[in-house]
Design an enzyme around this catalytic site. Structure first.
Site, PDB file in Angstrom:
ATOM      1  CG  HIS A 175      -0.159   0.055   2.529  1.00 12.53           C
ATOM      2  ND1 HIS A 175       0.388   1.211   3.038  1.00 12.53           N
ATOM      3  CD2 HIS A 175       0.151  -0.924   3.411  1.00 12.53           C
ATOM      4  CE1 HIS A 175       0.995   0.955   4.174  1.00 12.53           C
ATOM      5  NE2 HIS A 175       0.872  -0.342   4.429  1.00 12.53           N
ATOM      6  CD  GLU A 249       1.989  -5.595   8.350  1.00 16.12           C
ATOM      7  OE1 GLU A 249       2.099  -6.833   8.345  1.00 16.12           O
ATOM      8  OE2 GLU A 249       2.762  -4.827   7.754  1.00 16.12           O
TER       9      GLU A 249
END
Length: 367
Positions: A175, A249
């Site tokens: 990202h 994550e």
């Protein structure tokens, strides 16, 4: 003479995307598997998805000529199957008239079903499509290669690898920037949005994929920063974003939002152990070993769901490092030694026989 119920298998591809393109289609008798018709054609310069739709149209047209009343369409293009089934919208301007043409043909039959199959099960149509692409390449003027390899141009495994079948190719995109990444703070299950720079990075990555119709799906972590990055790419690809919870994550627990130094000062002994032992967890957090078990399941899910296809996977540092670690069959030290920039692209391939390879790591040429 009516053919009754038939099976249509179709395929199309492009060497360059766009590049020398062609399609192949074959019609089988559903009762005994006899080949009733074959179609193949070179298309000059075109994209993968244009060629795939043209293959479908040729197959449906051949089935209509045979007087079929029921058609089972089987293709290894998830995009075409989902769009023709009405589950995905058709957004790309090149696809809209082709989808309409295929739908018009489909209405000639009493029933038409669409099923995705792995490329290995679509070998007959794939062979015809490659013969057509060979002919197209012979007449082409040498198109430039695509920036990102496409699903129909998957190169053979390295010569020293005894792998079989078409791999699932994962384009692993980290990202873009967030406020926490600016200050180099641990950013796990928190949900900061992209900064303006981060959105620009996402747009830069998206531009890299524009026109690459070989990408069958965009799969994202559930966290907002990943979904924002994925949405930018999905928009140019004309695909939806599919969320996979396993791509989230690492949970940094009580270290969330702290800098490296702040975490080391808060828990000096634990932090020191964590930096060299993947079984150690941050306070109330998740160990890298636990992440590995989670990502193993993600890899298995994605290779089963998108077997033989190219997919864009938008996620975070640890999931990408872990997927690369699995593809390389590397030890845990890779997690500590590998650097991945924001909005960087890496590519890993996983073969149906268990083989794997890494094609690219930490490429930021699109930024």
């Amino acid at each position: 003479m009516s053919a009754g119920r038939v099976v249509v298998e179709a395929d199309g591809g492009s060497r360059g995307n766009p590049g020398p393109a062609g399609y192949g289609a074959v019609v089988f008798d559903a009762a005994n598997g006899t080949v009733l018709a074959e179609r193949k054609e070179s298309l000059g310069i075109a994209t993968n998805n244009v060629a795939e739709y043209r293959g479908l149209i040729a197959g449906l047209d051949a089935a209509a000529e045979l007087g079929a009343s029921e058609v089972d369409v089987r293709m290894d293009s998830k995009l075409v199957v989902e769009q023709m089934s009405g589950r995905w919208k058709v957004k790309h301007p090149d696809m809209i008239p082709l989808q309409r043409q295929a739908s018009t043909l489909a209405r000639k039959f009493d029933s038409v079903t669409y099923t995705w199959i792995p490329r290995a099960e679509n070998a007959h149509a794939d062979r015809l499509a490659n013969e057509a692409m060979d002919a197209a390449a012979g007449n082409a003027d040498g198109p430039e290669p695509a920036a990102v390899p496409s699903e129909k141009t998957t190169p053979a495994a390295p010569g020293w690898m005894d792998t079989t079948g078409a791999p699932t190719r994962m384009l692993l995109l980290r990202h873009g920037q967030t406020a926490l990444s600016v200050d180099r703070r641990y950013s796990g299950r928190g949900n900061p949005a992209l900064t303006k720079v981060g959105q620009a990075q996402a747009n830069g990555a998206a531009a890299r994929f524009a026109g690459n119709n070989g990408i069958a799906a965009v799969v994202s972590s559930p966290l907002g920063r990943a979904q924002q990055t994925a949405t930018a790419a999905a928009k140019v690809l004309g695909l939806p974003v599919t969320v996979h919870e396993g791509l989230t994550e690492t949970d940094f627990g009580e270290w969330e939002g702290l800098t490296f130094r702040e975490a080391a000062e808060r828990d000096p002994e634990l932090h020191r152990k964590w930096l060299s032992d993947t079984s150690v967890c941050p306070p109330a957090g998740e160990s890298f070993d636990e992440v590995r078990e989670r990502i193993l399941k993600v890899r298995d899910d994605l290779t089963a769901s998108y077997a033989g296809s190219t997919i864009l996977v938008v996620t975070h540092v640890t999931p990408i490092k872990t997927l690369l670690q699995l593809a390389l069959d590397a030890g845990p030290s890779l997690l500590y030694r590998l650097h991945l920039d924001l909005a960087s692209l890496s590519i890993a391939e996983f073969y149906p026989d268990g083989g794997s390879s890494v094609r690219l790591v930490n490429d930021t040429s699109h930024l």
